[in-house]
Enzyme design. Structure first.
Site, PDB file in Angstrom:
ATOM      1  N   ALA A   1       5.127   3.398  -2.144  1.00 14.01           N
ATOM      2  CA  ALA A   1       3.871   3.971  -1.689  1.00 14.01           C
ATOM      3  C   ALA A   1       4.147   5.414  -1.357  1.00 14.01           C
ATOM      4  O   ALA A   1       5.299   5.820  -1.167  1.00 14.01           O
ATOM      5  CB  ALA A   1       3.341   3.226  -0.474  1.00 14.01           C
ATOM      6  N   LYS A   2       3.069   6.168  -1.302  1.00 12.08           N
ATOM      7  CA  LYS A   2       3.232   7.599  -1.119  1.00 12.08           C
ATOM      8  C   LYS A   2       4.081   7.914   0.107  1.00 12.08           C
ATOM      9  O   LYS A   2       4.996   8.722   0.070  1.00 12.08           O
ATOM     10  CB  LYS A   2       1.850   8.236  -0.992  1.00 12.08           C
ATOM     11  CG  LYS A   2       1.870   9.730  -1.049  1.00 12.08           C
ATOM     12  CD  LYS A   2       0.466  10.278  -1.079  1.00 12.08           C
ATOM     13  CE  LYS A   2       0.135  10.849   0.269  1.00 12.08           C
ATOM     14  NZ  LYS A   2      -1.287  11.028   0.467  1.00 12.08           N
TER      15      LYS A   2
END
Ligand code: GLU
Length: 290
Positions: free
Chosen positions: A253-254
């Site tokens: 995820a970012k």
């Protein structure tokens, strides 16, 4: 399972990818998009793109452009026009009015700091709202002067709707537990609709039959199911997929430093190979769930 849960109305299946343009798309997004795309494409269904751009503090137009460019690079074509939530604020206001007329909403003046301070034992990653403003008499003068959110009285709403269920492709029949979320915000201080309200209204408006999204949103579906019941909207089938992990086992995820698709594109990555890899991961998950 009764028919209203298993069989959304109509013939053709419709799925959607609904990113928030608050950052660049990363591999986790691409995984979700390809799953939503492939679920319906094989059967001739429609794959829609919705830009969830109602968070004024975090949305950037450059990210909208980046999302469109990334999807084009991946070869994931969507059907019809792109729906932008920022253009649908009157529709959300109307849904809020209907819920307000049912006596299920209340204005909440609490700040984040006040909520954090009043929650003695945090319940999961996000503390449940303790209900501080629930019993306040409506005060239009205060509302006119002080920024406020609108929350749903979840216990009252659940009592009005009665027992509800929804269907998840991996979990099967799920009894709705909106109480697990507490009195969620439906209109924010800084935005006229929250994620929960907008996503529920829009999935119905776009006649989405199959919602494909990460398992981190599984619990949110309890609130969405309740809102569907209150607003008289159909219930799609849900496909909450695991979040993909990198080679080190950490979720991609970012916030965990997952590579942005734009960076892979700039580095000359092959989108066909990337899609094949993501599809291979999806098959692995499906086998594990079978
Ligand atoms: N806009 C949400 C996100 O980017 C996804 C919403 C959904 O798929 O229901 O996390």
């Amino acid at each position: 399972m009764n028919g209203s849960i298993d069989e959304p109305a109509g013939g053709a299946v419709v799925s959607r990818f609904a990113p928030s343009p608050t950052g660049a798309l990363h591999l986790g997004h691409a995984f979700s998009a390809v799953r939503a795309h492939d679920l319906v494409r094989a059967g001739g269904g429609r794959f829609l793109l919705r830009i969830e751009d109602i968070d004024p503090g975090r949305v950037r137009e450059a990210h909208v452009e980046g999302i469109l460019a990334d999807l084009a690079w991946l070869g994931l074509a969507w059907d019809g026009p792109v729906l932008r939530q920022s253009q649908r604020l009157p529709v959300y206001a109307d849904a809020l009015d209907r819920l307000r007329a049912m006596g299920l909403l209340y204005a909440c003046f609490c700040t984040r700091a006040e909520i954090a301070a009043s929650v003695a034992a945090p319940h999961g990653p996000v503390p449940l709202y303790p209900g501080t403003c629930r019993a306040l008499p409506d005060d239009p003068a205060r509302r006119a002067a002080v920024p406020h959110a609108w929350r749903i009285d979840m216990a009252a709403a659940a009592a009005r709707a009665g027992p509800l269920a929804w269907h998840d492709a991996a979990a099967g029949a799920v009894a709705a537990r909106p109480d697990l979320l507490g009195d969620v915000v439906l209109a924010r201080k800084d935005a006229p609709a929250s994620y929960h309200l907008a996503v529920t209204v829009d999935d119905a408006a776009q006649e989405v039959t199959d919602v494909v999204r990460g398992i981190d949103l599984f619990e949110s579906t309890h609130a969405h199911r309740l809102l569907q019941a209150l607003l008289g909207l159909p219930t799609p089938r849900y496909h909450h997929h695991p979040l993909i992990a990198g080679p080190d086992g950490r979720r991609l995820a970012k916030r965990d430093g997952a590579p942005a698709l734009a960076a892979l594109r700039a580095a000359g990555a092959d989108p066909v190979a990337l899609l094949a890899d993501l599809r291979g991961r999806a098959i692995g998950f499906d086998r594990a769930n079978a």
